[in-house]
Design a protein around this motif. Structure first.
Motif, PDB file in Angstrom:
ATOM      1  N   ASN A  84       0.441  -1.604  -0.236  1.00  0.00           N
ATOM      2  CA  ASN A  84      -0.331   0.386   0.234  1.00  0.00           C
ATOM      3  C   ASN A  84       0.915   1.208  -0.193  1.00  0.00           C
ATOM      4  N   SER A  85       0.036   2.648  -0.371  1.00  0.00           N
ATOM      5  CA  SER A  85       0.823   3.776  -0.037  1.00  0.00           C
ATOM      6  C   SER A  85       2.121   3.976   1.616  1.00  0.00           C
ATOM      7  N   GLY A  86       0.644   3.644   1.913  1.00  0.00           N
ATOM      8  CA  GLY A  86       1.151   3.944   4.215  1.00  0.00           C
ATOM      9  C   GLY A  86       2.296   2.902   3.910  1.00  0.00           C
ATOM     10  N   GLY A  87       2.914   2.074   3.034  1.00  0.00           N
ATOM     11  CA  GLY A  87       3.920   0.895   3.593  1.00  0.00           C
ATOM     12  C   GLY A  87       3.522   0.102   3.523  1.00  0.00           C
ATOM     13  N   SER A  88       2.676  -0.795   4.970  1.00  0.00           N
ATOM     14  CA  SER A  88       1.569  -1.788   4.797  1.00  0.00           C
ATOM     15  C   SER A  88       1.580  -2.758   3.689  1.00  0.00           C
ATOM     16  N   ILE A  89       1.312  -4.421   4.136  1.00  0.00           N
ATOM     17  CA  ILE A  89       0.770  -4.833   3.107  1.00  0.00           C
ATOM     18  C   ILE A  89      -0.190  -5.262   3.330  1.00  0.00           C
ATOM     19  N   ALA A  90      -1.337  -4.846   1.948  1.00  0.00           N
ATOM     20  CA  ALA A  90      -2.889  -5.415   2.223  1.00  0.00           C
ATOM     21  C   ALA A  90      -2.650  -7.390   1.988  1.00  0.00           C
ATOM     22  N   ALA A  91      -3.201  -8.104   2.684  1.00  0.00           N
ATOM     23  CA  ALA A  91      -2.703  -9.289   2.526  1.00  0.00           C
ATOM     24  C   ALA A  91      -3.593 -10.332   1.523  1.00  0.00           C
ATOM     25  N   ASP A  92      -3.028 -10.987   1.238  1.00  0.00           N
ATOM     26  CA  ASP A  92      -3.477 -11.412  -0.297  1.00  0.00           C
ATOM     27  C   ASP A  92      -4.424 -12.899   0.423  1.00  0.00           C
ATOM     28  N   GLU A  93      -6.252 -12.732   0.673  1.00  0.00           N
ATOM     29  CA  GLU A  93      -6.627 -13.800   1.010  1.00  0.00           C
ATOM     30  C   GLU A  93      -6.953 -15.050  -0.081  1.00  0.00           C
ATOM     31  N   TYR A  94      -7.021 -14.729  -1.092  1.00  0.00           N
ATOM     32  CA  TYR A  94      -7.106 -15.608  -2.302  1.00  0.00           C
ATOM     33  C   TYR A  94      -5.820 -16.774  -2.047  1.00  0.00           C
ATOM     34  N   ALA A  95      -4.328 -15.983  -2.247  1.00  0.00           N
ATOM     35  CA  ALA A  95      -3.942 -16.662  -2.298  1.00  0.00           C
ATOM     36  C   ALA A  95      -3.615 -18.292  -0.947  1.00  0.00           C
ATOM     37  N   GLY A  96      -3.816 -17.187   0.393  1.00  0.00           N
ATOM     38  CA  GLY A  96      -4.148 -17.731   1.691  1.00  0.00           C
ATOM     39  C   GLY A  96      -5.131 -19.108   1.279  1.00  0.00           C
ATOM     40  N   ALA A  97      -6.386 -19.135   0.916  1.00  0.00           N
ATOM     41  CA  ALA A  97      -7.341 -19.948   0.942  1.00  0.00           C
ATOM     42  C   ALA A  97      -6.225 -20.900  -0.077  1.00  0.00           C
ATOM     43  N   ILE A  98      -6.244 -20.590  -1.082  1.00  0.00           N
ATOM     44  CA  ILE A  98      -5.103 -21.116  -2.200  1.00  0.00           C
ATOM     45  C   ILE A  98      -4.125 -22.576  -1.495  1.00  0.00           C
ATOM     46  N   ILE A  99      -3.191 -22.096  -0.670  1.00  0.00           N
ATOM     47  CA  ILE A  99      -2.372 -22.388  -0.101  1.00  0.00           C
ATOM     48  C   ILE A  99      -3.255 -23.885   1.388  1.00  0.00           C
ATOM     49  N   GLU A 100      -4.288 -23.460   1.428  1.00  0.00           N
ATOM     50  CA  GLU A 100      -4.522 -23.799   2.430  1.00  0.00           C
ATOM     51  C   GLU A 100      -5.232 -25.305   1.511  1.00  0.00           C
ATOM     52  N   GLU A 101      -6.359 -24.774   0.789  1.00  0.00           N
ATOM     53  CA  GLU A 101      -6.803 -26.330   0.137  1.00  0.00           C
ATOM     54  C   GLU A 101      -5.601 -27.107  -0.718  1.00  0.00           C
ATOM     55  N   ILE A 102      -4.762 -26.478  -0.867  1.00  0.00           N
ATOM     56  CA  ILE A 102      -3.836 -27.438  -1.446  1.00  0.00           C
ATOM     57  C   ILE A 102      -2.981 -28.295  -0.373  1.00  0.00           C
ATOM     58  N   LEU A 155     -14.162 -13.210  -8.190  1.00  0.00           N
ATOM     59  CA  LEU A 155     -13.980 -13.789  -7.596  1.00  0.00           C
ATOM     60  C   LEU A 155     -12.801 -14.938  -8.093  1.00  0.00           C
ATOM     61  N   ARG A 156     -13.259 -15.709  -9.565  1.00  0.00           N
ATOM     62  CA  ARG A 156     -12.633 -16.572 -10.408  1.00  0.00           C
ATOM     63  C   ARG A 156     -11.583 -15.804 -10.818  1.00  0.00           C
ATOM     64  N   ASN A 157     -11.503 -14.858 -11.328  1.00  0.00           N
ATOM     65  CA  ASN A 157     -10.334 -13.756 -11.619  1.00  0.00           C
ATOM     66  C   ASN A 157      -9.251 -13.521 -10.426  1.00  0.00           C
ATOM     67  N   GLY A 158      -9.216 -13.060  -9.321  1.00  0.00           N
ATOM     68  CA  GLY A 158      -8.633 -12.590  -8.480  1.00  0.00           C
ATOM     69  C   GLY A 158      -8.042 -14.356  -8.186  1.00  0.00           C
ATOM     70  N   VAL A 159      -8.892 -15.478  -8.336  1.00  0.00           N
ATOM     71  CA  VAL A 159      -7.992 -16.859  -7.677  1.00  0.00           C
ATOM     72  C   VAL A 159      -6.504 -17.220  -8.591  1.00  0.00           C
ATOM     73  N   VAL A 160      -7.616 -16.644  -9.985  1.00  0.00           N
ATOM     74  CA  VAL A 160      -6.299 -17.897 -10.829  1.00  0.00           C
ATOM     75  C   VAL A 160      -5.018 -16.295 -10.822  1.00  0.00           C
ATOM     76  N   ASN A 161      -5.470 -15.055 -10.596  1.00  0.00           N
ATOM     77  CA  ASN A 161      -3.860 -14.350 -11.090  1.00  0.00           C
ATOM     78  C   ASN A 161      -3.328 -14.773  -9.064  1.00  0.00           C
ATOM     79  N   SER A 162      -3.953 -14.795  -8.403  1.00  0.00           N
ATOM     80  CA  SER A 162      -2.666 -15.593  -6.459  1.00  0.00           C
ATOM     81  C   SER A 162      -2.516 -16.566  -7.021  1.00  0.00           C
TER      82      SER A 162
END
Length: 547
Positions: A84-102, A155-162
């Motif tokens: 983000n512009s403030g220096g913090s990182i926005a968490a990628d919930e899609y990536a967490g869901a992908i790793i969890e399912e695998i 949602l599908r596009n976001g999951v595939v991007n992650s």
């Protein structure tokens, strides 16, 4: 009998072995013929089916990573997030869901990864909607939450991007497909037959079978993976994926060592920890990312292996946080010049304990700003020494930790010399030394002055062996982790009645009495404390063994 835990049928055993192989907890190897059969034997084998016995090997080192799965999910959410512009990182919930399912399924096809991650996120969103509806209706009615088609496409596009970011970052890797052999099973479930692969003449049938299996997949997912060129190159349709555990360990090691350097030297150089983390992430990216090794020839890969871990300031800029990168760019000279100066400073004598950076090629006059290498062994050794000192301090006291530090610095010493160095009474020091010796943290060497081996004239030297201390600390940590998991299992057995009542009760009346509610809350708080303790012990074990 089966009630005592014995299984006589082969079907459940085969199913359990398939699950273990699928999750990577076991491997199977087929017998290898030492002598090739002649033509007569081959003709005889075509007529008579032979029983083939496979050997299965357990991978215990992989099984101990199960309690670390939640850490992998959280790390994936942070690593693939956007700055983000403030220096913090926005968490990628899609990536967490992908790793969890695998991790839950062991390994998945590309289409199944997207579908399972979408279903997981939809369940999470529908649960939030149900909670809001219950709050609005005071728990009297429930409204079915549905996701619109446009939201589902986003949602599908976001999951595939992650998914693509995880693959390009090296957090996921392709594994070979587990092919089912074309064999027949007898009435006892035993595998028989000498054919272990599909026949060449059945390729058309196998292709048709594969297409029939793909008909159950989401057509939009398949079209999205096949139409986009970047997706088709990174995520081939039908490929099987699993979690790349070494990449997760290297990435978490980069973050951990970056925090260590920031703690030690942030007063001298504010960006020291970020620079070390970026350099180690770049080394992990070089080793595991398919984008970095896909277009390289064999000669280039060999040169890359020889220069593994060596980097230039330009290489690690993409791994720096945006705030640090903007700060370097705004200074006089530009980002590369300022980053090169920071690396030269980290390789100086002011940052010698522990050593942080080695200057491989001098930065002055270098066209790329110099070449550097992170002192990985020194940093990991320093971190492990701190953990070992803390373990001894907590288990045997402050004086025991001081004795181990003195023996490490000065070598083997007699008990009186150890007492003088620790400024403690000799009697207390001897007791502590014997406790440490029984705990396998210190060694005792007996030097005889005569051939009679007289104990009264012998010289007793106390010392330490570093690798033995690490083995002892690792064993104690594993034993504590096992005891904590057994304790949690026991607590779950004791409180299973409270859990069942909490599942069956309504939102208004969770338990019957106030005492039951207090006991249930106390039970949940105890489980939370056990889970936190298990995570902390596993983090200690990860530093001692996997870093």
């Amino acid at each position: 009998p089966e009630s005592a835990g014995y299984v006589f049928e082969a079907g459940p055993i085969r199913a359990a072995l398939i699950v273990l192989i699928h999750h990577g907890y076991a491997t199977a190897s087929s017998p290898v013929r030492s002598v090739q059969p002649d033509n007569d034997e081959k003709r005889h084998q075509k007529k008579v089916d032979l029983d083939v016995a496979y050997r299965y090997h357990s991978i215990a080192d992989r099984a101990r990573l199960m309690c670390r799965y939640s850490r992998y999910v959280e790390h994936a959410r942070k690593c693939t997030g956007e700055d983000n512009s403030g220096g913090s990182i926005a968490a990628d919930e899609y990536a967490g869901a992908i790793i969890e399912e695998i991790l839950v399924h062991g390994r998945l096809r590309s289409e199944d990864v997207v579908t399972c991650a979408m279903m997981s996120i939809e369940r999470y969103l529908s649960k939030d909607d149900d909670d809001e509806d219950n709050d609005e209706n005071d728990g009297t009615a429930k409204k079915e939450s549905t996701i619109e088609e446009k939201e589902k496409d986003d949602l599908r596009n976001g999951v595939v991007n992650s998914f693509k970011r995880l693959v390009d970052g090296g957090f996921l890797k392709i594994v070979p497909v587990l092919q089912e052999p074309s064999v027949n099973d007898d009435e006892n479930g035993n595998i028989s037959g000498d054919k272990r692969k599909f026949d060449e003449e059945n390729k058309d049938f196998d292709q048709e079978l594969l297409e029939n299996e793909n008909r159950g997949d989401d057509a939009k997912v398949i079209s999205l993976l096949k139409q986009n060129t970047s997706y088709r190159r990174s995520i081939p349709a039908g490929s099987v994926w699993c979690v790349n555990v070494p990449m997760f360990h290297d990435s978490m090691r980069a973050s951990c060592l970056g925090r260590l350097v920031s703690e030690r030297y942030s007063d001298k150089l504010s960006s020291a920890g970020h620079v070390v983390t970026a350099a180690l992430k770049h080394a992990a990216y070089q080793e595991y990312s398919p984008l970095h090794t896909r277009m390289l020839s064999e000669e280039e890969k060999q040169r890359m292996d020889e220069s593994k871990g060596i980097f230039t300031p330009e290489d690690i800029m993409r791994h720096l946080p945006q705030t640090v990168l903007h700060e370097l760019k705004n200074r006089a000279g530009g980002a590369r010049s300022n980053l090169s100066q920071a690396l030269v400073s980290l390789s100086g004598p002011a940052y010698a304990w522990p050593q942080v950076v080695f200057e491989v090629e001098e930065a002055r006059g270098h066209p790329q700003g110099g070449k550097f290498e992170i002192a990985l062994r020194q940093l990991v050794e320093h971190l492990r020494s701190r953990i070992l000192h803390k373990i001894i301090y907590d288990s045997h006291g402050e004086i025991a930790a001081r004795i181990c530090s003195i023996l490490e610095a000065k070598g083997s010493m007699e008990s009186d010399a150890v007492a003088d160095s620790t400024m403690c009474p000799a009697k207390d020091v001897r007791e502590i030394l014997h406790r440490l010796y029984r705990a396998r943290f210190v060694d005792l060497m007996n030097l005889q002055q005569t051939k009679q081996h007289n104990p009264g004239t012998a010289i007793y030297l106390w010392g330490i062996t570093k690798h033995r201390m690490y083995e002892t600390a690792t064993g104690n940590t594993c034993a504590a982790l096992q005891n904590m998991r057994l304790r949690r299992q026991h607590e779950m057995e004791v409180g299973k009645d409270w859990i069942e009542r909490a599942k069956e009760s309504t939102d208004i009346d969770e338990n019957e009495h106030e005492l039951d509610k207090a006991n249930y809350n106390k039970f949940c708080h105890g489980l939370e404390r056990l889970d936190n303790a298990i995570l902390q012990l596993d983090e200690t074990l990860m530093v001692l063994r996997d870093f």
